[in-house]
Design a protein around this motif. Structure first.
Motif: not given
Length: 291
Positions: A180-190, A205-218
């Motif tokens: 149940g993990m999307d690509g960004l969630e997998a990246l954040v957890s790794h 290098t993966r094209g994510w903004s800080e806002e998108e990263w923070s949302a995935a972490a949440e």
């Protein structure tokens, strides 16, 4: 194989040899010669990377690249695919990648080691393992397995390492999706595990903004996998361990076919070559770890 971790221990140095090309000046030069220059502020040629890594599948669209690469933002992929195919064909990109591999490994290992009997032995063992990879459900691994094998042993070793790496990655993506993990969630957890790229490098290098990263972490915090400090929880650590164990299981067939003695020998040979390559600067400094 009595030890399910043996395949992973063999995979690790092979993957180090495989991945280094995408960070190399040799790769950037080959991409620039095709008309795909390195972008400003980038760590590598994004267009070249997307094109060269997906080229074995043909001139695929951005959806296929996003699906198979998994942890890249689709907006970044779509910025370069399919426009990359108007600049260079898949065959041109595959040939340029192998030229870069040849030059890179000769630089990192030295001409004598690249052409040595040990490298040829490693190439033969790795190819035997690669031929044991199943194709079903493994789009990147299967596409690489279909490529003609180079005569030069160091290039043939890299090709076999690439088949094994993509085969393992295809299985890993299936497991991440099942979890149940999307690509960004997998990246954040790794990155939170401390074993992957730094967050800064991963985002760049993966094209994510800080806002998108923070949302995935949440989202990961809501799932109980990440704590308030951005560290893996006990459940998050257990999930990562389970994913790696199951990835080992799904990637076992080529190593089972090689046999315990063959896997041990390939691990020893590949480990020695990877150690030399890493010691000679195969990767930029500061891109791995917690940052």
């Amino acid at each position: 194989m009595t030890d399910p971790r043996a395949g992973r221990r063999c995979h690790n140095p092979l993957n180090a040899l495989h991945s280094a090309v995408y960070f190399s000046p040799e790769f950037d030069a080959e991409m620039e010669a095709l008309g795909l220059p390195k972008g400003p502020g980038a760590y590598f040629s994004a267009a070249g990377y997307f094109g060269a890594r997906s080229a074995a599948m043909g001139a695929v669209g951005p959806g296929t690249v996003t699906a198979t690469f998994f942890n890249f933002a689709h907006a970044l992929v779509a910025r370069h695919v399919p426009s990359v195919w108007a600049v260079a064909t898949p065959d041109q990109l595959l040939a340029a990648r192998l030229r870069a591999v040849d030059k890179l490994l000769r630089r990192l290992l030295g001409d004598a080691a690249a052409a040595s009997a040990e490298t040829a032995e490693a190439a033969g063992l790795a190819r035997r393992a690669a031929e044991g990879c199943d194709r079903a459900g493994r789009p990147l691994g299967a596409a690489e397995l279909d490529q003609p094998v180079a005569r030069e042993p160091h290039v043939a070793l890299w090709q076999a390492a690439t088949v094994l790496r993509e085969h393992r990655g295809d299985g890993h993506i299936a497991l991440l999706t099942h979890a149940g993990m999307d690509g960004l969630e997998a990246l954040v957890s790794h990155t939170a595990s401390g074993r992957g790229f730094t967050p800064v490098f991963a985002r760049a290098t993966r094209g994510w903004s800080e806002e998108e990263w923070s949302a995935a972490a949440e989202r990961l915090r809501d799932k109980g996998l990440l704590d308030a400090a951005g560290e893996l929880t006990e459940a998050g650590t257990a999930l990562r361990a389970d994913l790696e164990h199951e990835t080992d299981r799904l990637a076992a067939a080529p190593y089972d076919g090689l046999g315990a003695a063959g896997v041990a020998r390939l691990t020893d040979l590949a480990g020695g070559l990877a150690a030399v390559a890493l010691g000679n600067g195969a990767y930029p400094a500061g891109i791995f770890g917690r940052g």
